[in-house]
Design a protein around this motif. Structure first.
Motif, PDB file in Angstrom:
ATOM      1  N   LEU A   1      52.544  32.371  54.672  1.00  0.00           N
ATOM      2  CA  LEU A   1      52.438  31.746  55.995  1.00  0.00           C
ATOM      3  C   LEU A   1      51.945  30.301  55.903  1.00  0.00           C
ATOM      4  N   VAL A   2      50.982  30.047  55.025  1.00  0.00           N
ATOM      5  CA  VAL A   2      50.380  28.710  54.971  1.00  0.00           C
ATOM      6  C   VAL A   2      50.750  27.951  53.695  1.00  0.00           C
ATOM      7  N   ASP A   3      51.712  28.465  52.925  1.00  0.00           N
ATOM      8  CA  ASP A   3      52.120  27.833  51.653  1.00  0.00           C
ATOM      9  C   ASP A   3      50.921  27.620  50.737  1.00  0.00           C
ATOM     10  N   ALA A   4      50.186  28.695  50.467  1.00  0.00           N
ATOM     11  CA  ALA A   4      48.997  28.557  49.610  1.00  0.00           C
ATOM     12  C   ALA A   4      49.398  28.257  48.173  1.00  0.00           C
ATOM     13  N   ASP A   5      48.504  27.584  47.454  1.00  0.00           N
ATOM     14  CA  ASP A   5      48.752  27.300  46.035  1.00  0.00           C
ATOM     15  C   ASP A   5      48.288  28.456  45.159  1.00  0.00           C
ATOM     16  N   LEU A   6      47.206  29.103  45.608  1.00  0.00           N
ATOM     17  CA  LEU A   6      46.655  30.204  44.806  1.00  0.00           C
ATOM     18  C   LEU A   6      46.219  31.349  45.714  1.00  0.00           C
ATOM     19  N   LEU A   7      46.563  32.560  45.302  1.00  0.00           N
ATOM     20  CA  LEU A   7      46.034  33.761  45.955  1.00  0.00           C
ATOM     21  C   LEU A   7      45.157  34.466  44.932  1.00  0.00           C
TER      22      LEU A   7
END
Ligand code: GLU
Length: 388
Positions: free
Chosen positions: A180-186
């Protein structure tokens, strides 16, 4: 309340910022971690995680927490020892627990002058284009306001009918949030230090896998089955890793008990099991938009707007729109074309075709006067745009 002037427990100078490998980070905290295997929240552990997150934000990162633990807290509050599988029973636990869980986050982050926002999502909403757009816009706005979103599934209304009477797992939810937020790391933090070749409790030869280039059947087979007080287990973590890496996010599964685990991961240190992203961010957004591309809808924009949108990666304002073609709704993906009709970008629109028609060519200040309401000054916000 603030103790930000006091030294942190590790004695390091918190004013020196560290160089981060990842900037937008989703931290998923599982029930087994938050309770340290007990029946109530481990507030000391939560305080340590909060301190790590606070420091990371000072280093320039944007963080979203996806938390479990509502059911575990509800069970403790109601002093219920038995485990019943019915959905309604679990929803009662989650409803009771959620407010206490948020209260704990509120207090712990207040120590660092961080404001938290309870963000309850349902997957059904995210599958819907408008729900997706609204959730994305809200989360991104919270980050812009330097508020820390603390996400959980809205368990009271979230019934995954397909899987039978079962509330969804937060591992998969965290991957949806990453997308949803284009995260770089999960960072999926639980009480296990990563993916093992076999169950380390049973098999003495089991070894930790450091890096998984591709998730295939053999990896899935290693995941075994679920365990612990939460819904998920290694199976759902691997599903989440598959989902998030397909949309440009690196994923790490590891233990939240490791010291300064969040900060070290953010700097790119190898801890636990890393699943590198399969595509880059632009490619992922493009694919997502192409998958939802409404061929009926497009907007033609003038040369100045082409320059702004493609050249400077700015938002598309109504002033730059010359013509609207086809029928589309707010939240749809449309093609953006230059005045010769060449496709130059894709974007999720804030206004329907009919509304865009009425405001095109106008300055954004006039949107409200013309429509009687407004959803923002952009026809397509730059966060929701990809150049082709
Ligand atoms: N949403 C549930 C809770 O907060 C947890 C789901 C999970 O454990 O993955 O209790």
């Amino acid at each position: 309340m603030s103790n930000s002037l006091e030294p942190v427990s590790d004695g390091e100078d918190t004013r020196t910022t560290r160089k981060l490998r990842y900037r937008r980070i989703i931290v998923k905290l599982g029930s087994a971690l938050l309770t340290s295997g007990g029946s109530r929240l481990d507030l000391a552990l939560m305080a340590s995680l909060a301190e790590q997150i606070a420091r990371l934000r000072r280093d320039g990162a944007e963080v979203i927490v996806v938390t479990s633990g509502a059911m575990a807290v509800g069970r403790h509050r109601l002093d219920i020892r038995v485990d019943r599988k019915e959905t309604t029973f679990r929803q009662v636990l989650a409803a009771v627990g959620q407010s206490h869980l948020m209260h704990a986050y509120d207090q712990i982050f207040a120590e660092h002058d961080i404001i938290v926002a309870q963000t309850l999502l349902t997957r059904r909403d995210l599958a819907d284009r408008l729900g997706y757009l609204n959730a994305r816009n809200t989360l991104l706005s919270l980050l812009e306001h330097r508020v820390l979103p603390v996400v959980n599934e809205n368990d009271v209304v979230a019934v995954e009918e397909i899987e039978g009477a079962k509330i969804g797992d937060n591992d998969n939810l965290s991957a949806l949030v990453a997308n949803l937020v284009d995260a770089d790391l999960l960072a999926i933090l639980s009480d296990i230090d990563g993916l093992y070749t076999a169950d380390p409790n049973v098999d003495p030869d089991a070894s930790l896998i450091r890096r998984v280039e591709r998730i295939d059947a053999s990896i899935e087979a290693m995941a075994g089955s679920g365990h612990g007080p939460g819904i998920g287990g290694m199976v759902t973590k691997i599903q989440a890793a598959r989902l998030a890496t397909a949309s440009s996010t690196d994923v790490v599964i590891t233990s939240g008990h490791e010291s300064d685990v969040i900060g070290r991961l953010a700097q790119g240190e190898a801890i636990g099991t890393l699943f590198p992203a399969q595509v880059d961010r632009m490619e992922s957004r493009k694919r997502w938009m192409l998958a939802g591309l409404s061929l009926r809808g497009s907007v033609l924009i003038d040369d100045g707007a082409v320059q702004a949108v493609v050249g400077q990666r700015r938002s598309l304002l109504p002033a730059g729109v010359r013509e609207v073609q086809g029928v589309f709704q707010r939240g749809d993906v449309v093609t953006i074309c230059d005045s010769d009709g060449r496709r130059i970008a894709l974007g999720i629109v804030n206004y329907s075709a009919e509304e865009t028609e009425r405001i095109c060519g106008l300055r954004s200040e006039r949107i409200e006067e013309v429509l009687g309401y407004q959803y923002g000054s952009e026809v397509v916000h730059r966060n929701n745009l990809v150049a082709l």
